[in-house]
Design an enzyme around this catalytic site. Structure first.
Site, PDB file in Angstrom:
ATOM      1  N   ARG A  24       0.845  -1.209   0.000  1.00  0.00           N
ATOM      2  CA  ARG A  24       0.000   0.000   0.000  1.00  0.00           C
ATOM      3  C   ARG A  24       0.877   1.255   0.000  1.00  0.00           C
ATOM      4  NH1 ARG A  24      -3.127  -3.649  -0.719  1.00  0.00           N
ATOM      5  NH2 ARG A  24      -4.633  -4.501   0.746  1.00  0.00           N
ATOM      6  N   GLU A  29     -13.451 -15.354   9.091  1.00  0.00           N
ATOM      7  CA  GLU A  29     -13.432 -14.753   7.751  1.00  0.00           C
ATOM      8  C   GLU A  29     -12.980 -15.744   6.684  1.00  0.00           C
ATOM      9  OE1 GLU A  29     -10.629 -11.534   7.070  1.00  0.00           O
ATOM     10  OE2 GLU A  29     -11.561 -11.031   5.151  1.00  0.00           O
ATOM     11  N   SER A  86     -14.051  -5.863   1.601  1.00  0.00           N
ATOM     12  CA  SER A  86     -14.249  -5.178   0.317  1.00  0.00           C
ATOM     13  C   SER A  86     -13.515  -5.874  -0.825  1.00  0.00           C
ATOM     14  CB  SER A  86     -13.884  -3.694   0.406  1.00  0.00           C
ATOM     15  OG  SER A  86     -12.543  -3.492   0.788  1.00  0.00           O
ATOM     16  N   GLY A  87     -12.437  -6.598  -0.530  1.00  0.00           N
ATOM     17  CA  GLY A  87     -11.832  -7.488  -1.518  1.00  0.00           C
ATOM     18  C   GLY A  87     -11.380  -6.891  -2.841  1.00  0.00           C
ATOM     19  N   GLY A  88     -11.123  -5.581  -2.858  1.00  0.00           N
ATOM     20  CA  GLY A  88     -10.669  -4.957  -4.099  1.00  0.00           C
ATOM     21  C   GLY A  88     -11.796  -4.343  -4.929  1.00  0.00           C
ATOM     22  N   LYS A 114     -17.338 -12.662   8.773  1.00  0.00           N
ATOM     23  CA  LYS A 114     -16.827 -11.691   7.795  1.00  0.00           C
ATOM     24  C   LYS A 114     -16.655 -12.451   6.493  1.00  0.00           C
ATOM     25  CE  LYS A 114     -13.043  -8.505   6.806  1.00  0.00           C
ATOM     26  NZ  LYS A 114     -12.208  -7.456   7.380  1.00  0.00           N
ATOM     27  N   ARG A 142      -9.429  -1.814   2.302  1.00  0.00           N
ATOM     28  CA  ARG A 142      -9.183  -0.895   1.190  1.00  0.00           C
ATOM     29  C   ARG A 142     -10.323   0.089   0.936  1.00  0.00           C
ATOM     30  NH1 ARG A 142      -7.457  -5.846  -2.461  1.00  0.00           N
ATOM     31  NH2 ARG A 142      -8.565  -6.850  -0.757  1.00  0.00           N
TER      32      ARG A 142
HETATM   33  P1  13P Z   1     -10.400  -5.477   2.327  1.00  0.00           P
HETATM   34  O1  13P Z   1     -11.682  -4.775   2.671  1.00  0.00           O
HETATM   35  O2  13P Z   1      -9.352  -4.583   1.738  1.00  0.00           O
HETATM   36  O3  13P Z   1     -10.657  -6.739   1.519  1.00  0.00           O
HETATM   37  O4  13P Z   1      -9.747  -5.952   3.695  1.00  0.00           O
HETATM   38  C1  13P Z   1     -10.533  -6.509   4.658  1.00  0.00           C
HETATM   39  C2  13P Z   1      -9.783  -7.523   5.404  1.00  0.00           C
HETATM   40  O5  13P Z   1      -9.642  -7.414   6.600  1.00  0.00           O
HETATM   41  C3  13P Z   1      -9.239  -8.677   4.684  1.00  0.00           C
HETATM   42  O6  13P Z   1      -8.803  -9.638   5.622  1.00  0.00           O
END
Ligand code: 13P
Length: 344
Positions: A37, A181, A265-267, A223, A296
């Site tokens: 990042r 998650e 959010s995963g990109g 999550k 992100r």
């Molecule tokens: P993102 O929302 O960037 O995908 O990150 C969330 C997260 O904690 C991934 O483990």
């Protein structure tokens, strides 16, 4: 005197994390990820720069109106604000619950090319006790599932589900709310139907293991990814399809006793992440709160506005506060894309 957090039950903490109008900031990037990042803005990933950037996010005035909890990384939970207040203590003083990522990352799964299993169970009980002492009240463990030719295998899904449940049971034993998650990656050319099928299989396995390993579902959060078309797919499902298929998948897999589902959010673009969550909440009521735990999608504009320069801290904070507010509105389905223009 016991602090408020010490007298709260797991269920109360889980419910506070998905309080109306609020969601979670994921600021738990490992050293490798935060370096990536920082590279994108041309900043050096030194310990002080990482501290200063997290300081910018955590000390943003007003963020507590929309942010219920923050997921920290091992280095970050031991760091302090510029005036020397430990980050967990500072967050708690703002009414924000500190959490911690405890997994040690996804590693190659033996005998399964292209698939991973998340490690970090050895010594976890002792680490959890230390994190509790440092002020954490919830934990996170991320499993990574890729969609591709012939994958994911049942072997990969069940091995990860088993590890997630072991993590969750240990967390609850230590008085920490586990966020489980399983992330089905959005990368690939797969259709939204394929994303649905894989997420459905993963969540069925996960809740079977959580049940078998005696995890109290009321004191945990899920999550997960939204159900979307792969980024490389020729046809991209629209916001309504994403909302409807995600809700359908969760209704089939996630018990109503779980207080909330907090999406990653995963990109996805920042605005897609907000609009899709908003569309789901416009279809409420649901058995669980539908909220966010974005990394992100909450941080990207703030990171860019800051650019690694101390003079830009106020601009970075304004950008973060804006995204937190938009996602806070999406918690009740009251967001509209026009609200982005007003702020621009
Ligand atoms: P993102 O929302 O960037 O995908 O990150 C969330 C997260 O904690 C991934 O483990």
């Amino acid at each position: 005197m016991a602090t408020m957090a010490e007298t709260q039950t797991l269920e109360e903490i889980a419910r506070a994390l998905v309080a109306p109008g609020k969601g979670i900031l994921a600021a738990d990037e490992s050293e490798g990820t935060i370096k990536k990042r920082f590279d994108s803005i041309g900043a050096e990933s030194t310990e002080e720069n990482r501290r200063a950037y997290r300081d910018l996010l955590f000390t943003t005035k007003g963020a507590e109106e929309f942010i219920s909890g923050v997921i920290l990384f091992d280095e970050t939970i031991r760091q302090s604000t510029a005036d020397g207040t430990p980050f967990p203590k500072f967050l708690e003083s703002r009414g924000i619950i500190p959490g911690i990522k405890v997994d040690k990352g996804a590693k190659a799964l033996a005998g399964a090319e292209g698939e991973t299993v998340t490690e970090g169970l050895d010594g976890l009980r002792e680490r959890l006790q230390e994190y509790y002492e440092l002020g954490a009240r919830f934990t996170k463990w991320r499993a990574v599932i890729s969609i591709g030719k012939g994958i994911p295998s049942d072997y990969c899904l069940w091995t990860n589900a088993h590890a997630l449940a072991r993590f969750a049971a240990l967390s609850q034993e230590s008085g920490l709310v586990p966020i489980v998650e399983p992330e089905v990656l959005m990368d690939g050319e797969h259709s939204i139907d394929e994303s649905y099928r894989v997420t459905d299989r993963m969540l069925q396995a996960l809740y079977t293991e959580l049940f078998d390993q005696r995890v109290v579902r009321e004191g945990s959060l899920l999550k997960t990814n939204m159900i979307v078309s792969g980024y490389g797919a020729s046809e991209q499902a629209d916001v309504d399809a994403v909302a409807e298929m995600t809700i359908r998948c969760l209704k089939n897999t996630c018990p109503g006793s779980v207080p909330g589902v907090v999406f990653l959010s995963g990109g996805m673009s920042d605005e897609d992440a907000t609009a899709r969550l908003n569309a789901m909440n416009q279809r409420s009521p649901h058995p669980w709160e539908l909220s966010f735990s974005y990394g992100r999608a909450l941080q990207a504009p703030a990171l860019k506005a800051w650019g690694g320069t101390p003079e830009n801290v106020p601009a970075g904070q304004a950008a973060y506060l804006h995204r937190a507010k938009m996602n806070g509105l999406a918690r009740s389905g009251s967001y509209s894309p026009d609200m982005e223009k007003v702020a621009a």
